[in-house]
Motif scaffolding. Structure first.
Motif, PDB file in Angstrom:
ATOM      1  N   GLN A  11       0.833  -1.205   0.000  1.00 15.91           N
ATOM      2  CA  GLN A  11       0.000   0.000   0.000  1.00 15.91           C
ATOM      3  C   GLN A  11       0.873   1.264   0.000  1.00 15.91           C
ATOM      4  O   GLN A  11       0.620   2.204  -0.747  1.00 15.91           O
ATOM      5  CB  GLN A  11      -0.919  -0.020   1.228  1.00 15.91           C
ATOM      6  N   ALA A  14       2.523   1.629  -3.344  1.00 17.18           N
ATOM      7  CA  ALA A  14       1.564   2.143  -4.329  1.00 17.18           C
ATOM      8  C   ALA A  14       1.392   3.647  -4.178  1.00 17.18           C
ATOM      9  O   ALA A  14       1.316   4.376  -5.178  1.00 17.18           O
ATOM     10  CB  ALA A  14       0.218   1.435  -4.179  1.00 17.18           C
ATOM     11  N   TRP A  66      -5.686   0.700 -12.193  1.00 11.72           N
ATOM     12  CA  TRP A  66      -4.720  -0.319 -11.797  1.00 11.72           C
ATOM     13  C   TRP A  66      -4.682  -0.479 -10.285  1.00 11.72           C
ATOM     14  O   TRP A  66      -4.740  -1.588  -9.765  1.00 11.72           O
ATOM     15  CB  TRP A  66      -3.326   0.046 -12.325  1.00 11.72           C
ATOM     16  N   ALA A  67      -4.586   0.628  -9.571  1.00  9.45           N
ATOM     17  CA  ALA A  67      -4.471   0.561  -8.110  1.00  9.45           C
ATOM     18  C   ALA A  67      -5.778   0.083  -7.472  1.00  9.45           C
ATOM     19  O   ALA A  67      -5.765  -0.774  -6.579  1.00  9.45           O
ATOM     20  CB  ALA A  67      -4.074   1.922  -7.548  1.00  9.45           C
ATOM     21  N   SER A  69      -8.231  -1.688  -8.760  1.00  7.96           N
ATOM     22  CA  SER A  69      -8.578  -3.072  -9.088  1.00  7.96           C
ATOM     23  C   SER A  69      -7.739  -4.070  -8.295  1.00  7.96           C
ATOM     24  O   SER A  69      -8.121  -5.223  -8.151  1.00  7.96           O
ATOM     25  CB  SER A  69      -8.424  -3.326 -10.586  1.00  7.96           C
ATOM     26  N   ARG A  70      -6.632  -3.616  -7.756  1.00  6.65           N
ATOM     27  CA  ARG A  70      -5.795  -4.466  -6.910  1.00  6.65           C
ATOM     28  C   ARG A  70      -5.989  -4.178  -5.427  1.00  6.65           C
ATOM     29  O   ARG A  70      -5.199  -4.597  -4.600  1.00  6.65           O
ATOM     30  CB  ARG A  70      -4.327  -4.286  -7.299  1.00  6.65           C
ATOM     31  N   ARG A  71      -7.027  -3.439  -5.115  1.00  7.90           N
ATOM     32  CA  ARG A  71      -7.393  -3.100  -3.732  1.00  7.90           C
ATOM     33  C   ARG A  71      -6.409  -2.155  -3.052  1.00  7.90           C
ATOM     34  O   ARG A  71      -6.309  -2.128  -1.836  1.00  7.90           O
ATOM     35  CB  ARG A  71      -7.568  -4.350  -2.866  1.00  7.90           C
ATOM     36  N   TYR A  72      -5.683  -1.377  -3.819  1.00  6.33           N
ATOM     37  CA  TYR A  72      -4.826  -0.339  -3.257  1.00  6.33           C
ATOM     38  C   TYR A  72      -5.587   0.988  -3.286  1.00  6.33           C
ATOM     39  O   TYR A  72      -5.159   1.955  -3.914  1.00  6.33           O
ATOM     40  CB  TYR A  72      -3.516  -0.208  -4.035  1.00  6.33           C
ATOM     41  N   SER A 119     -12.250   5.167  -7.393  1.00  9.05           N
ATOM     42  CA  SER A 119     -11.657   3.966  -6.789  1.00  9.05           C
ATOM     43  C   SER A 119     -12.705   3.097  -6.118  1.00  9.05           C
ATOM     44  O   SER A 119     -12.657   1.864  -6.221  1.00  9.05           O
ATOM     45  CB  SER A 119     -10.594   4.365  -5.766  1.00  9.05           C
ATOM     46  N   ALA A 123     -13.434  -0.676  -7.307  1.00  8.52           N
ATOM     47  CA  ALA A 123     -13.262  -1.761  -6.338  1.00  8.52           C
ATOM     48  C   ALA A 123     -14.555  -2.541  -6.140  1.00  8.52           C
ATOM     49  O   ALA A 123     -14.531  -3.771  -6.027  1.00  8.52           O
ATOM     50  CB  ALA A 123     -12.773  -1.203  -5.006  1.00  8.52           C
ATOM     51  N   LYS A 126     -15.138  -4.680  -9.304  1.00  5.12           N
ATOM     52  CA  LYS A 126     -14.206  -5.810  -9.349  1.00  5.12           C
ATOM     53  C   LYS A 126     -14.543  -6.850  -8.279  1.00  5.12           C
ATOM     54  O   LYS A 126     -14.337  -8.026  -8.486  1.00  5.12           O
ATOM     55  CB  LYS A 126     -12.769  -5.321  -9.155  1.00  5.12           C
ATOM     56  N   ARG A 127     -15.086  -6.411  -7.154  1.00  5.16           N
ATOM     57  CA  ARG A 127     -15.445  -7.341  -6.085  1.00  5.16           C
ATOM     58  C   ARG A 127     -16.627  -8.212  -6.505  1.00  5.16           C
ATOM     59  O   ARG A 127     -16.697  -9.385  -6.196  1.00  5.16           O
ATOM     60  CB  ARG A 127     -15.793  -6.593  -4.800  1.00  5.16           C
TER      61      ARG A 127
END
Length: 130
Positions: A11, A14, A66-67, A69-72, A119, A123, A126-127
């Motif tokens: 985190q 990122a 990018w961030a 979708s990766r949970r950042y 974001s 998120a 994507k979840r």
């Protein structure tokens, strides 16, 4: 305790990477245009054109995607906001009126709100697996 710290490292990384990229993107799109356009009636506009700001936003969107979708989420929000705020401060700090801080504050609040909303939407989508 060690596992907790290890979970924070991606985190924090990122946040730093996205802040540096936001600074670079600002410099690429807005950093080179520093003059105001004077029209025949004496009014001035600028220093940025609409296409430059649109290009900045469209370049930052994949970074936020990018961030997020990766949970950042914190990385996306704090990194982009911090990078844009620092770039605006550096770019506008030579203003003699002192009003540049109003603009910097507007950049900070605007980028914070927009990146947080985008974001959160990314998120949640994507979840759900869509």
């Amino acid at each position: 305790m060690r596992q907790r710290i290890l979970k924070l490292v991606p985190q924090l990384l990122a946040i730093l990477v996205l802040a540096a990229l936001a600074l670079a993107v600002w410099a690429a799109w807005l950093g080179w245009d520093q003059h105001r356009d004077v029209h025949p009636d004496g009014s001035t506009t600028g220093p940025y054109e609409a296409w430059q700001v649109i290009g900045l936003v469209l370049t930052l969107l994949p970074l936020v995607y990018w961030a997020a979708s990766r949970r950042y989420i914190a990385g996306a929000v704090l990194g982009i906001t911090g990078g844009l705020t620092a770039a605006a401060y550096y770019d506008w700090s030579d203003d003699s009126s002192g009003l540049f801080m109003v603009g910097v504050g507007m950049v900070m609040v605007g980028s914070l709100v927009v990146t947080a909303v985008i974001s959160a939407v990314i998120a949640s989508v994507k979840r759900d697996g869509r």
